[in-house]
Scaffold this motif. Sequence first.
Motif, PDB file in Angstrom:
ATOM      1  N   PRO A  14       0.943  -1.041  -0.076  1.00 31.57           N
ATOM      2  CA  PRO A  14       0.027  -0.132  -0.064  1.00 31.57           C
ATOM      3  C   PRO A  14       0.914   1.258  -0.143  1.00 31.57           C
ATOM      4  O   PRO A  14       2.039   1.288   0.603  1.00 31.57           O
ATOM      5  N   SER A  15       0.332   2.445  -0.516  1.00 34.54           N
ATOM      6  CA  SER A  15       1.111   3.663  -0.534  1.00 34.54           C
ATOM      7  C   SER A  15      -0.219   4.661  -0.353  1.00 34.54           C
ATOM      8  O   SER A  15      -1.338   4.272  -0.035  1.00 34.54           O
ATOM      9  N   VAL A  16       0.076   5.826  -0.262  1.00 31.29           N
ATOM     10  CA  VAL A  16      -0.925   7.148   0.300  1.00 31.29           C
ATOM     11  C   VAL A  16      -1.997   6.803  -0.961  1.00 31.29           C
ATOM     12  O   VAL A  16      -3.078   6.956  -0.561  1.00 31.29           O
ATOM     13  N   ASN A  17      -1.623   6.888  -2.234  1.00 26.69           N
ATOM     14  CA  ASN A  17      -2.483   7.128  -3.188  1.00 26.69           C
ATOM     15  C   ASN A  17      -2.969   5.670  -4.145  1.00 26.69           C
ATOM     16  O   ASN A  17      -3.833   5.615  -5.058  1.00 26.69           O
ATOM     17  N   SER A  18      -2.474   4.687  -3.858  1.00 26.81           N
ATOM     18  CA  SER A  18      -2.533   3.374  -4.261  1.00 26.81           C
ATOM     19  C   SER A  18      -1.963   2.225  -3.693  1.00 26.81           C
ATOM     20  O   SER A  18      -1.580   2.239  -2.656  1.00 26.81           O
ATOM     21  N   VAL A  19      -2.412   1.251  -4.301  1.00 30.16           N
ATOM     22  CA  VAL A  19      -2.009  -0.121  -3.692  1.00 30.16           C
ATOM     23  C   VAL A  19      -1.521  -1.164  -4.729  1.00 30.16           C
ATOM     24  O   VAL A  19      -2.341  -1.205  -6.065  1.00 30.16           O
ATOM     25  N   ARG A  20      -0.535  -1.864  -4.736  1.00 33.06           N
ATOM     26  CA  ARG A  20       0.032  -2.990  -5.606  1.00 33.06           C
ATOM     27  C   ARG A  20      -0.430  -4.304  -5.104  1.00 33.06           C
ATOM     28  O   ARG A  20       0.174  -4.519  -3.930  1.00 33.06           O
ATOM     29  N   VAL A  21      -0.833  -5.123  -5.732  1.00 34.21           N
ATOM     30  CA  VAL A  21      -1.133  -6.349  -5.309  1.00 34.21           C
ATOM     31  C   VAL A  21      -0.224  -7.362  -6.412  1.00 34.21           C
ATOM     32  O   VAL A  21      -0.555  -7.349  -7.485  1.00 34.21           O
ATOM     33  N   SER A  22       0.454  -8.081  -5.956  1.00 36.59           N
ATOM     34  CA  SER A  22       1.279  -8.994  -6.817  1.00 36.59           C
ATOM     35  C   SER A  22       1.092 -10.376  -6.275  1.00 36.59           C
ATOM     36  O   SER A  22       1.079 -10.894  -5.132  1.00 36.59           O
ATOM     37  N   ILE A  23       0.729 -11.354  -7.152  1.00 40.72           N
ATOM     38  CA  ILE A  23       0.597 -12.614  -6.933  1.00 40.72           C
ATOM     39  C   ILE A  23       1.460 -13.691  -7.468  1.00 40.72           C
ATOM     40  O   ILE A  23       1.854 -13.511  -8.819  1.00 40.72           O
ATOM     41  N   CYS A  24       2.056 -14.706  -6.719  1.00 41.13           N
ATOM     42  CA  CYS A  24       2.887 -15.853  -7.218  1.00 41.13           C
ATOM     43  C   CYS A  24       1.930 -16.771  -7.210  1.00 41.13           C
ATOM     44  O   CYS A  24       1.469 -17.323  -6.337  1.00 41.13           O
ATOM     45  N   ILE A  25       1.833 -17.585  -8.341  1.00 39.23           N
ATOM     46  CA  ILE A  25       0.801 -18.574  -8.645  1.00 39.23           C
ATOM     47  C   ILE A  25       1.433 -19.905  -8.418  1.00 39.23           C
ATOM     48  O   ILE A  25       2.784 -20.119  -8.891  1.00 39.23           O
ATOM     49  N   LYS A  26       0.857 -20.941  -7.814  1.00 42.51           N
ATOM     50  CA  LYS A  26       1.431 -22.376  -7.484  1.00 42.51           C
ATOM     51  C   LYS A  26       2.019 -22.935  -8.731  1.00 42.51           C
ATOM     52  O   LYS A  26       1.401 -22.846  -9.805  1.00 42.51           O
ATOM     53  N   GLN A  27       3.156 -23.293  -8.619  1.00 41.66           N
ATOM     54  CA  GLN A  27       3.931 -24.111  -9.867  1.00 41.66           C
ATOM     55  C   GLN A  27       4.568 -25.317  -9.504  1.00 41.66           C
ATOM     56  O   GLN A  27       5.750 -25.163  -9.097  1.00 41.66           O
ATOM     57  N   ALA A  28       3.623 -26.355  -9.465  1.00 37.01           N
ATOM     58  CA  ALA A  28       4.407 -27.546  -8.833  1.00 37.01           C
ATOM     59  C   ALA A  28       5.421 -28.279  -9.759  1.00 37.01           C
ATOM     60  O   ALA A  28       6.410 -28.980  -9.172  1.00 37.01           O
ATOM     61  N   ASP A  29       5.267 -28.064 -10.923  1.00 37.63           N
ATOM     62  CA  ASP A  29       5.834 -28.920 -11.891  1.00 37.63           C
ATOM     63  C   ASP A  29       6.282 -28.104 -13.186  1.00 37.63           C
ATOM     64  O   ASP A  29       5.885 -26.848 -13.124  1.00 37.63           O
TER      65      ASP A  29
END
Length: 126
Positions: free
Chosen positions: A21-36
């Motif tokens: 989060p920041s004052v005027n925005s939010v960054r959401v980063s996703i790491c997806i499950k990668q089993a193989d």
Amino acid sequence: EVLLNPLVISRTATEKTLIEPSVNSVRVSICIKQADEIEKILCRKFSKFLTLRADDFFILRRKPVEGYDISFLVTNFHTETMYKHKLVDFVVQFMEDIDKEISAMKLAVNARARICAQTFLSQFSR
């Protein structure tokens, strides 16, 4: 830019979400499950497919944060023009559906590979 304390939510080491989060925005980063290896390839292709169409997803960033597969950037302009609860619902639904999509693609690839192998090997059994 004033950044607040980032927050990492993780199920496993390979499946996690970073919220910055920041004052005027939010960054959401996703790491997806990668089993193989197949899931890694499918994830990379799916992420590239989405980032090429980032203009259609207003909050999707073209380049994800390093170490993550997909990043969203929600600014104050987005929250002023869009419904806040719909933005949250979209990100949560996206996180739920992406695992399902990659699993479905993996099953389709395996089924197609099985059919190809059976067809190829049937030529030698005659």
